[in-house]
Design an enzyme around this catalytic site. Sequence first.
Site, PDB file in Angstrom:
ATOM      1  N   SER A   1      96.806  62.287  11.085  1.00 18.98           N
ATOM      2  CA  SER A   1      98.033  62.691  10.405  1.00 18.98           C
ATOM      3  C   SER A   1      98.235  61.756   9.225  1.00 18.98           C
ATOM      4  O   SER A   1      97.499  60.773   9.052  1.00 18.98           O
ATOM      5  CB  SER A   1      99.236  62.595  11.347  1.00 18.98           C
ATOM      6  OG  SER A   1      99.519  61.232  11.603  1.00 18.98           O
ATOM      7  N   LYS A   2      99.259  62.073   8.458  1.00 22.54           N
ATOM      8  CA  LYS A   2      99.557  61.224   7.315  1.00 22.54           C
ATOM      9  C   LYS A   2      99.924  59.815   7.815  1.00 22.54           C
ATOM     10  O   LYS A   2      99.513  58.816   7.247  1.00 22.54           O
ATOM     11  CB  LYS A   2     100.708  61.848   6.536  1.00 22.54           C
ATOM     12  CG  LYS A   2     100.877  61.223   5.201  1.00 22.54           C
ATOM     13  CD  LYS A   2     101.767  62.047   4.319  1.00 22.54           C
ATOM     14  CE  LYS A   2     102.158  61.208   3.144  1.00 22.54           C
ATOM     15  NZ  LYS A   2     103.589  60.977   3.071  1.00 22.54           N
TER      16      LYS A   2
END
Length: 290
Positions: free
Chosen positions: A232-233
């Site tokens: 994920s970011k």
Amino acid sequence: MTTPRYRGRFAPSPTGPLHFGSLVAALASYLEARQHQGQWFIRLEDLDPLREPPEATGQILRSLDSHGLLPDEPVRFQSRRHPAYQAAIEHLIANGDAYRCVCSRKELKLHGGRHPNHCRDGRITPGDRPFAIRFALKDEQSHWQDQLLGRQVQTVTAEVDDPVILRKEGFYAYQLAVVVDDIDQGITDVVRGSDLLDMTAQQQQIYRALGAEPPGWLHIPVILNEQGQKLSKQTHAPPLNDDQPEENLIQALIALGQEPPETLAGGGVESILDWGVRHWRRAAIHLTSR
Ligand code: GLU
């Protein structure tokens, strides 16, 4: 009665460019739709401008395009759908399915998720205090069937779990918008990462409160990095390299447990997707990470 034709979608939140985990989710939803001779759509869930770098939407759409993942209808943007979310909220409030909530997170935590301001009674006058709008869940032990994970049982607790549907900052929340748009777009089947599994029982209640039947659900395992964290970011997953779409698609097929032949590389993204549709076996997906 005829069964409606399969309609699936990929619905990224544009908080950054696509990473490998998002490609896997996009590909799984695409292959499911195509194998069912269905339609497939892209919806940008751009509800929170504070978390969305302005370039992310363009990056995501270019990435999907370079991987041959083309939707059957123009891309939908949730940022252009505010009147529909507002209408849904008014409908829910009128039916007693949503209420104003002035409680802060801290207050809720201190009271074990119960609302010290008794917001659910509908008697509060927010006055100057900013308020959110929450969906009023019903106590439920929800039983439903996931197309990959099988029978699911989820407990939903009224008040304690009530999700925010309009945030205090004035932004419509994911839990509401995702359901309003899936209903509006006639989505019959949702394929997404199992990080959203826990949301499902709540979303089913929102579907029913809006007068619709929930879709079919298929939750794929999330892709983990070497440290065992979800890509994920937040975990700094690197953006997809759009210059090597064939390699990315082949790796995504492998991550989904499919077994593409070595000869597939070099023939273009269309031939990889075509192979994927013809050979897609959802039962081959490894259920390792969740
Ligand atoms: N927009 C959500 C996300 O990016 C996915 C919504 C869904 O598939 O239900 O996590």
